[in-house]
Scaffold this active site. Structure first.
Site, PDB file in Angstrom:
ATOM      1  N   LEU A  36       0.870  -1.167   0.000  1.00  0.00           N
ATOM      2  CA  LEU A  36       0.000   0.000   0.000  1.00  0.00           C
ATOM      3  C   LEU A  36       0.907   1.217   0.000  1.00  0.00           C
ATOM      4  CD1 LEU A  36      -2.773  -0.914   2.632  1.00  0.00           C
ATOM      5  CD2 LEU A  36      -2.917  -1.014   0.142  1.00  0.00           C
ATOM      6  N   ASP A  37       0.587   2.199  -0.848  1.00  0.00           N
ATOM      7  CA  ASP A  37       1.412   3.406  -0.929  1.00  0.00           C
ATOM      8  C   ASP A  37       1.560   4.041   0.447  1.00  0.00           C
ATOM      9  OD1 ASP A  37       1.482   2.948  -3.631  1.00  0.00           O
ATOM     10  OD2 ASP A  37      -0.091   4.402  -4.093  1.00  0.00           O
ATOM     11  N   ILE A  38       2.586   4.844   0.631  1.00  0.00           N
ATOM     12  CA  ILE A  38       2.864   5.443   1.927  1.00  0.00           C
ATOM     13  C   ILE A  38       1.690   6.277   2.436  1.00  0.00           C
ATOM     14  CG2 ILE A  38       3.983   7.489   0.936  1.00  0.00           C
ATOM     15  CD1 ILE A  38       5.955   7.345   3.346  1.00  0.00           C
ATOM     16  N   HIS A  49       0.812   2.094  -8.011  1.00  0.00           N
ATOM     17  CA  HIS A  49      -0.046   3.286  -8.052  1.00  0.00           C
ATOM     18  C   HIS A  49      -1.245   3.101  -8.994  1.00  0.00           C
ATOM     19  CE1 HIS A  49       2.719   5.373  -5.546  1.00  0.00           C
ATOM     20  NE2 HIS A  49       3.562   5.777  -6.462  1.00  0.00           N
TER      21      HIS A  49
END
Length: 242
Positions: free
Chosen positions: A108-110, A193
């Protein structure tokens, strides 16, 4: 033919479950802080049988587990990695004793929140992440811009991202269409993304993203951001039997 039970070195047994480095564990064993079946053992190389012998360190029982499974409610600002020199990782949030070989299942993206599975079960991770397995991931998002039925249709047909890749068909459900829209997205892959790029291709911007479910496993609503818990047996079965 008699069945020979496989033994593991005592120091490896204890260190594998997160009770210190091998060096620290060896020192504790030699100091007389470890028992096996209520007998004091000072030899780090002493052989123990997983699931049979009772091991304690400083009177604390140590249960050996081949695999561990955790559900984490990932907060923003933490990266999905095992280690990083600059940022706090999701493994840094696990404060209880645990295996040393754990890793997050997918990324999961930051700045993305939500459900993240942490385990050391490589086969399960592969089956959950492989596009060929078609495991659904459900996200809630807030989008800068008015999301329309045309966007829904575009997602259904697959969206071209990165100029050379068209996503698998995805389900887009409009919860609220406004200057800031609220939506639910179901995808069956996890390109870098991906959801952000899909909306960018539609001239819109994701301003908040949260994963709500993976396969049939849903994020526990009782878990606050940054909290985690051990997966229940039935939840592990949900993941394995998608």
């Amino acid at each position: 033919m008699a069945i020979v039970e496989c033994k593991m070195r005592l120091d490896k047994f204890i260190a594998s479950m997160g009770f210190g480095s091998r060096k620290e564990v060896k020192n504790n064993i030699r100091k007389g802080l470890v028992t096996v079946n209520d007998n004091l053992i000072k030899d780090p190389g002493f052989g123990v049988i997983r699931g049979k012998d009772r091991v304690t360190l400083k009177n604390q029982p140590i249960t050996y587990e081949d695999y561990q499974y955790f559900m984490l409610h990932k907060p923003a600002g933490v990266i999905s990695a095992t280690e990083d020199p600059k940022h706090k990782t999701v493994l840094d949030l696990l404060t209880s004793k645990h295996r040393k070989d754990l890793f997050p299942v997918g990324r999961l993206d930051i700045d993305t929140e939500g459900l993240l599975i942490i385990t050391n079960d490589g086969e399960l991770a592969h089956n959950l992440l492989s596009p060929k397995k078609h495991v659904e991931k459900i996200y809630y998002a807030r989008i800068q811009g008015v999301v329309t039925e045309e966007d829904v249709e575009a997602f259904k047909n697959g969206v071209n991202i990165d100029d050379d890749y068209t996503t698998m068909p995805a389900d887009l459900k409009i919860l609220k269409s406004d200057q800031v829209s609220k939506v639910e997205i179901i995808i069956k892959e996890g390109k870098f993304h991906q959801i952000k790029k899909m909306f960018e291709a539609r001239d819109k911007k994701v301003i908040y993203l949260k994963r709500m479910a993976m396969g049939r496993l849903q994020l526990d609503p009782e878990l606050k951001l940054g909290e985690y818990r051990v997966l229940k047996v039935e939840e592990i079965e949900l993941l394995k039997n998608r």
